[in-house]
Design a protein around this motif. Structure first.
Motif, short mmCIF file in Angstrom:
data_model
loop_
_atom_site.label_atom_id
_atom_site.label_comp_id
_atom_site.label_asym_id
_atom_site.label_seq_id
_atom_site.Cartn_x
_atom_site.Cartn_y
_atom_site.Cartn_z
N ASP A 6 0.84 -1.21 0.00
CA ASP A 6 0.00 0.00 0.00
C ASP A 6 0.87 1.25 0.00
O ASP A 6 0.61 2.22 -0.72
CB ASP A 6 -0.92 0.03 1.23
N THR A 7 1.92 1.24 0.83
CA THR A 7 2.80 2.40 0.90
C THR A 7 3.55 2.59 -0.42
O THR A 7 3.69 3.71 -0.92
CB THR A 7 3.81 2.23 2.04
N LEU A 11 -0.74 4.34 -1.72
CA LEU A 11 -2.06 4.15 -1.14
C LEU A 11 -3.23 4.36 -2.09
O LEU A 11 -4.32 4.68 -1.69
CB LEU A 11 -2.21 5.08 0.07
N ALA A 127 -4.42 8.45 4.28
CA ALA A 127 -3.68 8.12 3.05
C ALA A 127 -2.91 9.34 2.54
O ALA A 127 -1.72 9.24 2.22
CB ALA A 127 -4.63 7.59 1.98
N ARG A 128 -3.58 10.48 2.47
CA ARG A 128 -2.91 11.68 1.97
C ARG A 128 -1.84 12.15 2.96
O ARG A 128 -0.76 12.60 2.54
CB ARG A 128 -3.93 12.79 1.71
N CYS A 130 -0.06 10.22 4.84
CA CYS A 130 1.06 9.31 4.63
C CYS A 130 1.86 9.72 3.40
O CYS A 130 3.09 9.73 3.42
CB CYS A 130 0.54 7.88 4.48
N GLU A 131 1.16 10.06 2.34
CA GLU A 131 1.85 10.47 1.11
C GLU A 131 2.64 11.75 1.32
O GLU A 131 3.76 11.89 0.83
CB GLU A 131 0.80 10.65 -0.01
N ALA A 157 0.33 4.73 7.16
CA ALA A 157 -0.03 3.68 6.20
C ALA A 157 -0.84 2.59 6.88
O ALA A 157 -1.81 2.08 6.32
CB ALA A 157 1.24 3.09 5.57
N TYR A 160 -4.49 3.92 7.53
CA TYR A 160 -5.31 3.92 6.30
C TYR A 160 -5.93 2.54 6.08
O TYR A 160 -7.14 2.42 5.85
CB TYR A 160 -4.44 4.33 5.11
N THR A 161 -5.08 1.50 6.15
CA THR A 161 -5.60 0.16 5.89
C THR A 161 -6.59 -0.28 6.97
O THR A 161 -7.55 -0.98 6.67
CB THR A 161 -4.45 -0.86 5.79
#
Length: 202
Positions: A6-7, A11, A127-128, A130-131, A157, A160-161
């Motif tokens: 995912d990372t 994501l 998610a955002r 993390c990005e 990350a 998010y999951t």
């Protein structure tokens, strides 16, 4: 260190952050740390709200309880970093990104649809975040701060999951994935329209 798939895929986000954002953030570390601190604080309080609202969903309660502790711990870490650098926690600013996400949440419809959107909005924010933390970890010239944000990236990350998994615990996977696709498309349009500012995590 091995990163989750995912990372590596950022994501599922369809529009990566403009690399210039890191350069803008680096100009005023006090501003970005202040905004980051409030993001962590709001994440903790939102998880508390979800626990209160959906207290009958045992897995949600037991899964989010430690996230509250973790997010508040993150707030304290960012606050500590501000103090260590002789900087101050500034005032909380309006989060245009999150407000645009809130507008996309279903206001009517069934309670299950609203429940799904609560979880998916949290997944999107994580998610955002993390990005963005990934961008900071790779682009900051300060090696210490780059490592500082790598730790946050790895944590977000997982968050998010978790929100996606919780949604799929209570609702059909096909429904969750279809709605998540709609959230991803909407978030892309938000990112296209938002001003690129270095004093915001989002």
């Amino acid at each position: 260190m091995n990163l989750s798939q995912d990372t590596k895929n950022i994501l599922g986000l369809q529009l990566p952050t403009d690399p210039r954002w890191v350069n803008l953030a680096e100009i005023s570390l006090e501003a970005i740390l202040t905004d980051h601190a409030y993001c962590e604080q709001k994440a903790a309080t939102t998880c508390i709200t979800l626990i209160q609202r959906y207290s009958d969903r045992e897995k949600l309660v037991t899964s989010l309880a430690p996230i509250v502790t973790e997010e508040w711990g993150h707030f304290r870490l960012v606050l500590q970093e501000l103090h260590k650098r002789g900087l101050k926690l500034g005032k909380q600013r309006k989060d245009l990104y999150v407000n645009k996400l809130i507008e996309f949440q279903q206001q009517g419809g069934s309670p299950e649809d609203r429940f799904l959107d609560h979880l998916l909005m949290m997944a999107m924010i994580e998610a955002r975040s993390c990005e963005r933390f990934k961008r900071l970890s790779e682009g900051l010239n300060d090696a210490y701060m780059a490592k500082f944000y790598r730790r946050f990236m790895e944590s977000e990350a997982g968050h998010y999951t978790l929100f996606i998994e919780l949604a799929e615990t209570y609702l059909p996977k096909e429904k969750v994935r279809a709605r998540w696709g709609e959230w991803l498309n909407h978030e892309t349009e938000i990112m296209k329209d938002l001003e690129l500012r270095g004093d915001r995590i989002h």
